[in-house]
Write an enzyme that holds these catalytic residues in place. Sequence first.
Site, PDB file in Angstrom:
ATOM      1  N   ASP A   1      27.876  11.194 -71.755  1.00 26.25           N
ATOM      2  CA  ASP A   1      27.916  10.483 -70.508  1.00 26.25           C
ATOM      3  C   ASP A   1      29.354  10.586 -69.585  1.00 26.25           C
ATOM      4  O   ASP A   1      29.527   9.431 -69.025  1.00 26.25           O
ATOM      5  CB  ASP A   1      27.708   8.985 -70.874  1.00 26.25           C
ATOM      6  CG  ASP A   1      26.004   8.873 -71.369  1.00 26.25           C
ATOM      7  OD1 ASP A   1      25.388   9.908 -71.682  1.00 26.25           O
ATOM      8  OD2 ASP A   1      25.716   7.705 -71.520  1.00 26.25           O
TER       9      ASP A   1
ATOM     10  N   LYS B   1      19.159  11.148 -71.069  1.00 26.52           N
ATOM     11  CA  LYS B   1      18.815  10.008 -71.941  1.00 26.52           C
ATOM     12  C   LYS B   1      18.449   8.617 -71.144  1.00 26.52           C
ATOM     13  O   LYS B   1      19.465   8.574 -70.316  1.00 26.52           O
ATOM     14  CB  LYS B   1      19.670   9.803 -73.177  1.00 26.52           C
ATOM     15  CG  LYS B   1      20.996   9.408 -72.613  1.00 26.52           C
ATOM     16  CD  LYS B   1      21.827   9.298 -73.844  1.00 26.52           C
ATOM     17  CE  LYS B   1      23.459   8.864 -73.592  1.00 26.52           C
ATOM     18  NZ  LYS B   1      23.519   7.647 -73.181  1.00 26.52           N
TER      19      LYS B   1
ATOM     20  N   CYS C   1      27.459   3.641 -75.618  1.00 27.95           N
ATOM     21  CA  CYS C   1      26.897   5.037 -75.864  1.00 27.95           C
ATOM     22  C   CYS C   1      27.449   5.774 -76.793  1.00 27.95           C
ATOM     23  O   CYS C   1      26.623   6.436 -77.580  1.00 27.95           O
ATOM     24  CB  CYS C   1      26.662   5.797 -74.589  1.00 27.95           C
ATOM     25  SG  CYS C   1      25.720   4.728 -73.240  1.00 27.95           S
TER      26      CYS C   1
HETATM   27  N1  TIU Z   1      27.423   5.718 -71.506  1.00 32.61           N
HETATM   28  C1  TIU Z   1      27.469   4.560 -71.677  1.00 32.61           C
HETATM   29  O1  TIU Z   1      28.186   3.962 -72.525  1.00 32.61           O
HETATM   30  N2  TIU Z   1      26.970   3.571 -70.808  1.00 32.61           N
HETATM   31  C2  TIU Z   1      27.062   2.205 -70.271  1.00 32.61           C
HETATM   32  O2  TIU Z   1      26.201   1.671 -69.901  1.00 32.61           O
HETATM   33  N3  TIU Z   1      28.484   1.930 -70.766  1.00 32.61           N
HETATM   34  C3  TIU Z   1      28.916   0.775 -70.511  1.00 32.61           C
HETATM   35  O3  TIU Z   1      30.218   0.527 -70.934  1.00 32.61           O
HETATM   36  N4  TIU Z   1      28.183  -0.116 -69.699  1.00 32.61           N
END
Ligand code: TIU
Length: 225
Positions: free
Chosen positions: A29, A134, A167
């Site tokens: 991400d 995802k 994540c």
């Molecule tokens: N990729 C991921 O960690 N998505 C999130 O929503 N992270 C947050 O810390 N919000």
Amino acid sequence: MNPDPTTTIEAEPYPFAFQPAACALLIIDMQRDFLEPGGFGEMLGNDVSQLRRTIGPNRRLLAAWRAAGLQVLHTREGHRPDLTDLPPAKRVRGRAKSCIGDPGPMGRILVRGEAGHDIIPELYPLPTEPVIDKPGKGAFFATDLHAILQNRGITQLIVTGVTTEVCVNTTVREANDRGYDCLVPADCVGSYFPEFQEMGLKMIKAQGGIFGWVCDSANVLAVLN
Ligand code: TIU
């Protein structure tokens, strides 16, 4: 250059028995909306500099990993434009002014195909590197990641990206339950919250490596170079 197949990477709680041909780099991400100033993450009041310090270490690791001819996969958190894969509970959680699917600073928030949903240019995937879209926090939930890894003979993952306690941790736990060994380079993962960064890493390596191993990316580079 191919590393010695028996090589170990210095890590906590003990050295990681690195099998290059069976090990993939999984970058979680590293999306514009989470990392760029003016994106969704910053709009929610988060300090994106806490995540941006991971860009340099990830770039160096990705370059060395590619140069060694090893496998790379990327993930993006996001949803279909019609939001049919967005649980209503996830949409309304947080009671923010703007929800997933609403117009944001870089297109519709966390919607596939929008600029903010895409991976930052510094770490942009090559056409040969699978990108896993995802809908959840974990990269295994409702994706074909497990099938791709099995088809490629992958049993080990170097997991990097953001955010450490959300994540990255969810993915490491999912991978652990599916039988993968996970190594997390601490300088290549980031959290908006320093205390969660520290504890998120401790939770992985505690109790003899309950979910996996933690190291510095220099220790991975040392066996690749
Ligand atoms: N990729 C991921 O960690 N998505 C999130 O929503 N992270 C947050 O810390 N919000």
